[in-house]
Design a protein around this motif. Structure first.
Motif, PDB file in Angstrom:
ATOM      1  N   ARG A 124       0.853  -1.187   0.000  1.00 47.90           N
ATOM      2  CA  ARG A 124       0.000   0.000   0.000  1.00 47.90           C
ATOM      3  C   ARG A 124       0.887   1.235   0.000  1.00 47.90           C
ATOM      4  O   ARG A 124       2.065   1.190   0.387  1.00 47.90           O
ATOM      5  N   SER A 134      -4.344   9.465   3.218  1.00 48.35           N
ATOM      6  CA  SER A 134      -4.950   8.638   2.171  1.00 48.35           C
ATOM      7  C   SER A 134      -4.153   7.356   2.008  1.00 48.35           C
ATOM      8  O   SER A 134      -2.924   7.350   2.121  1.00 48.35           O
ATOM      9  N   VAL A 136      -3.568   4.204  -0.719  1.00 45.00           N
ATOM     10  CA  VAL A 136      -3.749   3.820  -2.116  1.00 45.00           C
ATOM     11  C   VAL A 136      -3.266   2.391  -2.304  1.00 45.00           C
ATOM     12  O   VAL A 136      -2.186   2.017  -1.821  1.00 45.00           O
ATOM     13  N   ARG A 141      -4.777   0.379  -8.058  1.00 42.42           N
ATOM     14  CA  ARG A 141      -4.558   1.798  -8.398  1.00 42.42           C
ATOM     15  C   ARG A 141      -5.775   2.649  -8.071  1.00 42.42           C
ATOM     16  O   ARG A 141      -6.270   3.407  -8.905  1.00 42.42           O
ATOM     17  N   ARG A 142      -6.223   2.514  -6.820  1.00 37.25           N
ATOM     18  CA  ARG A 142      -7.341   3.329  -6.358  1.00 37.25           C
ATOM     19  C   ARG A 142      -7.167   3.612  -4.867  1.00 37.25           C
ATOM     20  O   ARG A 142      -6.454   2.892  -4.154  1.00 37.25           O
ATOM     21  N   VAL A 143      -7.840   4.669  -4.416  1.00 37.40           N
ATOM     22  CA  VAL A 143      -7.824   5.030  -3.009  1.00 37.40           C
ATOM     23  C   VAL A 143      -8.713   4.059  -2.241  1.00 37.40           C
ATOM     24  O   VAL A 143      -9.880   3.859  -2.580  1.00 37.40           O
ATOM     25  N   ARG A 146      -9.438   6.911   3.503  1.00 40.44           N
ATOM     26  CA  ARG A 146      -9.161   8.339   3.675  1.00 40.44           C
ATOM     27  C   ARG A 146      -9.582   8.739   5.079  1.00 40.44           C
ATOM     28  O   ARG A 146     -10.621   8.308   5.572  1.00 40.44           O
ATOM     29  N   TRP A 626       5.725   5.561  -9.260  1.00 43.92           N
ATOM     30  CA  TRP A 626       4.625   6.343  -8.702  1.00 43.92           C
ATOM     31  C   TRP A 626       5.143   7.732  -8.355  1.00 43.92           C
ATOM     32  O   TRP A 626       6.175   7.877  -7.701  1.00 43.92           O
ATOM     33  N   VAL A 647      -4.548   8.717  -9.986  1.00 49.14           N
ATOM     34  CA  VAL A 647      -5.352   8.492  -8.793  1.00 49.14           C
ATOM     35  C   VAL A 647      -5.508   9.825  -8.067  1.00 49.14           C
ATOM     36  O   VAL A 647      -4.604  10.243  -7.334  1.00 49.14           O
ATOM     37  N   LEU A 649      -6.509  12.624  -5.316  1.00 50.81           N
ATOM     38  CA  LEU A 649      -6.652  12.594  -3.863  1.00 50.81           C
ATOM     39  C   LEU A 649      -7.716  13.563  -3.368  1.00 50.81           C
ATOM     40  O   LEU A 649      -8.012  13.588  -2.171  1.00 50.81           O
TER      41      LEU A 649
END
Length: 650
Positions: A124, A134, A136, A141-143, A146, A626, A647, A649
Motif C-alpha cells: 500500500r 490517504s 492507495v 490503483r485506487r484510493v 481516507r 509512482w 489516482v 486525492l
C-alpha cells in the motif's frame, strides 16, 4: 513565524528527565533513570538543587537570551519536510535500503527511517496531504481509505504533516500550523496561545482510524524510526508574553521591558504540559515537576528539546518515556544505536554580525538508544555551524562533523570549513582529529560520508569537491579536490566508486543557471572527476534541499527527481495564470553518463480548484514509477514511460 511573534511555549511531562538551565554549578548526581553521576569536564549534566534554584537559573538564561522583540530567531524551529535534511549523507551505499520490489524513503542511514509525506511497504501507499491521510492500493490503483486529521490545515503554514509506517500502524506528525494572535493591553497583537505538536497513531488494518493521540506544547523538529520504535524530537520555549513596545523606543528599553516580564515568570511558564488521548477522549494530562529538571553545565539559553519514544506496535500511544535537554536543538542524527541532538548558535551571528561569526560553535549531545529509553552518554562541541543532519556521520565509533566557520554572508573571505572527528571519553565527546582550511571564503553546501571517506562541497563562485580520508581518525587528510562551476547540494553514492550530485550549475562569477545532475568518479579519492552532467536551464528541484525528494532506483540505475522551470505557467479559463506542477525527470545512469528515460507530469491544480500542487515525491513498486503531489498519484510504466493510471486525492 517572525521574530516579532511572542515565543510562548511550555513544556513536558511527569516522570520526565529534563536537562535544563544556564550557568555552571558543582556537579551532583544526575536524576536520570540511569542514576549515573556525570563527571566534571565538558558539557556535563547538572541537576538543580531545588525549585527556587531552578526558577532563578531559568530566568537568568532567558534574560541573557532575550532581545528587543523577544527570544531570538534561533529559539523556534518549525518542523517542515526540509528540516529532515538540507543535504545527504550515509555511511554506506543508500541503495541498500531498497528491496527488489519497492523503494523506501531516501534516508541518511540504512535501517533508520525518517518521516516523510509518503510511505510504502510495497502493498500500500500511505500519504498525508493538507491534513488528510490517504491509502492507495498499488495493485488496483485506487484510493482504499481516507481519514481527515487536521481539517484546518493550510499549505505552507508551518504545519505540514509527515508520517512513519510500521506494519498496520502509521504515526502521523502534525505541526502546530499558524499561531493564534490576540491583543495585549497597551501593545500590539502577539501570540496568545501555545504551539502544540500532535502525534496521531492510525490503524490501517481496515478503514483508517485513530487509535491514539499525543499532544505536547512545542514544535516538531524531527523524528527517527528503527524497527517499531519511533524517536520524536520536540522543541519548546517558555510561555512569555512580551509587550513589543511600539513608538520611539530604543532596543535597550525594549530589552529592559522584556526582562521585566521574565523576572515575573513562574515555573509554570517553563514546565511543559502534555495530553494523551485514545482517539475519542483525553485519558491523561500532566506537567513535569521541577525535581526532574537538570541542565548541561555552562549552557546559556531558554529553549528545551525532548526526545520521545513510542512503540508503533503497541495498542496506543503512552507517555513517550521522554528525555529532555534544556538547549536548542536544530538537527537530529541517528545510526540506530546512538542518537545525536545537535545545536549551533548561528542565530547569534544574525544578532551580533560578522564579529559574532568567529565565535559560533555547534553543541552535540550523544544518547545511547540500544536499551530502550535514550540514555545520555556524552556531549561536546566543535567550531562553526553545520548545514543539517547530513553533516554528521558515525563510523567505527567515531563521529565525523563538517562545519563552516566565519562570516559567509558578507563580502569578506574569513570563512572556511573543516571536518572534525570526535569520540566519547567518559561524559565528553573529545576531538581526536581534524582537517580545516577547506574552501576559504566559501561555505559548505553538501556533505557525504561513505565509510572512511568524506566528501565536502563548498561554494561561492566555483564548486570545490573535496575528498577527505578519515580512516585514521587522529590524522584525517584531504586526498583530492575537484573544482567546477556551480555546486552540488545533495550527494548520493551509486556504487562502483560513483557519486551523484544534485544542485545548480553556475557561471564563472557564481550566478546560478538551473538544476544540474552530475556524475562523479571518486574511485580514486586523490583524483575525483566529473564524468557526466545533465543541465535543466532555469530549473529548480526540491531534491536540491530535501533528499526525500530524490530517488535512486539501483536495479535500473535510475535517477528520479522533481524539476520545475520558469516560463511554464498555464493560463486558466478565467484568464489567470497558475504555476504548473512541474515534471519528474527520470535519468538512466550509464557507464559514460546520463540518458533521459522520460518525464512525468501531473495536473497543475487540485481537483477542487485550490492552490497549485507540485510533484513532491517518487517511489517504485513492481517496476511501476509512482509520483506524488497534493492533487494525486500517477502510475507510470518504466517500459516506455507510459501512463498507467491517475489516482486523484481530492
Amino acid at each position: 513565524m517572525t521574530r516579532h511573534a511572542s515565543r510562548t511555549y511550555r513544556w513536558m511531562m511527569a516522570a520526565t528527565l529534563v536537562l535544563a538551565g544556564c550557568t555552571a554549578a558543582p556537579p551532583r548526581a544526575d536524576p536520570s533513570p540511569t542514576g549515573r553521576v556525570v563527571p566534571a569536564g565538558g558539557l556535563r549534566l547538572v541537576a538543580f538543587d531545588n525549585c527556587d534554584e531552578a526558577l532563578r537559573q531559568l530566568r537568568t538564561a532567558a534574560k541573557a537570551a532575550v532581545g528587543p522583540w523577544g527570544l531570538g530567531p534561533g529559539d523556534i524551529v518549525p518542523y517542515t519536510a526540509k528540516r529532515a535534511a538540507a543535504v545527504g549523507g550515509a555511511a554506506e551505499d543508500a541503495a541498500a535500503v531498497s528491496t527488489p520490489d519497492f523503494s523506501g524513503t531516501n534516508v541518511h542511514e540504512p535501517g533508520v527511517d525518517e518521516p516523510d509525506l509518503v510511505k510504502t511497504d510495497g502493498q500500500r501507499i500511505v500519504t498525508v496531504s493538507r491534513g488528510v491521510l490517504s491509502v492507495v492500493d498499488p495493485a488496483t490503483r485506487r484510493v482504499t481509505g481516507r481519514l481527515t486529521l487536521n481539517p484546518d490545515a493550510e499549505p505552507f503554514s508551518g504545519g505540514e504533516a509527515s508520517l512513519l509506517l510500521h506494519g498496520d500502524r502509521a504515526l502521523v506528525l502534525l505541526g502546530p500550523g499558524q499561531p493564534v494572535w490576540g491583543p495585549v493591553p497597551g501593545g500590539p497583537a502577539v501570540r496568545r496561545t501555545n504551539a502544540q505538536a500532535r502525534l496521531v497513531l492510525v490503524d490501517l488494518a481496515g478503514p483508517p482510524r485513530v487509535v491514539g493521540e499525543y499532544r505536547i506544547d512545542g514544535l516538531l523538529v524531527d523524528a527517527r524510526q528503527v524497527g517499531a520504535t519511533a524517536r520524536v524530537l520536540i522543541r519548546s520555549s517558555p510561555r512569555l508574553d512580551f509587550p513589543h513596545l511600539a513608538g520611539h523606543r530604543t532596543d535597550a528599553q525594549r530589552i529592559a521591558a522584556n526582562r521585566a516580564v521574565i523576572d515575573k515568570a513562574t515555573l509554570d511558564d517553563w514546565l511543559p504540559g502534555y495530553e494523551i488521548r485514545d482517539g475519542v477522549r483525553t485519558v491523561g494530562t500532566g506537567r513535569v515537576g521541577c525535581d526532574r529538571l537538570s541542565r548541561p553545565a555552562g549552557f546559556s539559553g531558554a529553549s528545551m528539546v525532548t526526545v520521545l519514544s513510542f512503540d508503533l506496535g503497541a495498542s496506543a500511544l503512552g507517555s513517550g518515556d521522554p528525555v529532555t535537554v534544556a538547549a536548542d536543538g536544530d538537527a537530529v542524527y541517528s545510526n540506530g544505536a546512538r542518537l545525536y541532538v545537535v545545536n549551533d548558535h548561528r542565530w547569534r551571528m544574525w544578532r551580533g554580525g560578522p564579529s559574532a561569526a568567529r565565535d559560533i560553535s555547534t553543541e552535540i549531545y550523544q544518547f545511547d538508544t540500544v536499551a530502550g529509553t535514550p540514555r545520555f552518554v556524552a556531549a561536546g562541541s566543535v567550531p562553526g555551524w553545520l548545514i543539517g543532519q547530513y553533516a554528521l556521520s558515525e563510523w567505527d565509533g567515531h563521529l565525523r562533523v563538517a562545519t563552516t566557520t566565519g562570516d559567509t554572508w558578507g563580502r569578506g573571505t574569513s570563512s572556511q570549513s573543516g571536518v572534525y572527528v570526535l569520540r566519547a571519553d567518559g561524559a565528553t565527546l573529545k576531538r581526536v582529529g581534524a582537517v580545516t582550511g577547506l574552501g576559504k571564503g566559501e561555505r559548505i553546501f553538501a556533505v557525504r560520508f561513505v565509510g572512511g571517506i568524506g566528501y565536502v562541497v563548498t561554494f561561492r563562485q566555483t564548486d570545490p569537491l573535496y575528498g577527505v580520508d578519515l580512516r585514521d581518525p587522529a590524522a584525517p587528510r584531504v586526498t583530492g579536490e575537484l573544482k567546477i562551476n556551480g555546486y552540488s547540494s545533495y550527494l548520493h553514492p551509486a556504487g562502483d566508486g560513483r557519486l551523484i550530485g544534485v544542485g545548480q550549475d553556475a557561471t564563472d562569477r557564481g550566478r546560478v543557471t538551473g538544476t544540474q545532475v552530475s556524475l562523479f568518479d571518486v574511485a580514486d579519492p586523490a583524483r575525483p572527476a566529473r564524468v557526466a552532467q545533465h543541465h535543466v536551464p532555469g530549473g529548480w528541484s526540491e531534491a536540491e534541499h530535501d533528499p526525500h525528494a530524490f530517488l535512486y532506483w539501483a536495479p535500473e540505475r535510475l535517477v528520479v527527481l522533481p524539476v520545475r522551470q520558469p516560463g511554464m505557467d498555464t493560463v486558466q479559463a478565467d484568464g489567470t495564470k497558475r504555476p504548473p506542477s512541474g515534471s519528474v525527470l527520470a535519468l538512466r545512469m550509464g557507464d559514460k553518463g546520463f540518458t533521459v528515460a522520460g518525464t512525468v507530469d501531473h495536473p497543475g491544480a487540485l481537483a477542487d480548484g485550490g492552490e497549485w500542487a507540485p510533484i513532491r515525491r517518487s517511489l517504485m513498486i513492481d517496476d511501476v514509477l509512482w509520483t506524488v503531489s497534493d492533487a494525486g498519484l500517477k502510475a507510470t510504466a518504466l517500459s516506455g514511460m507510459t501512463t498507467l493510471a491517475w489516482v486523484p486525492l481530492t
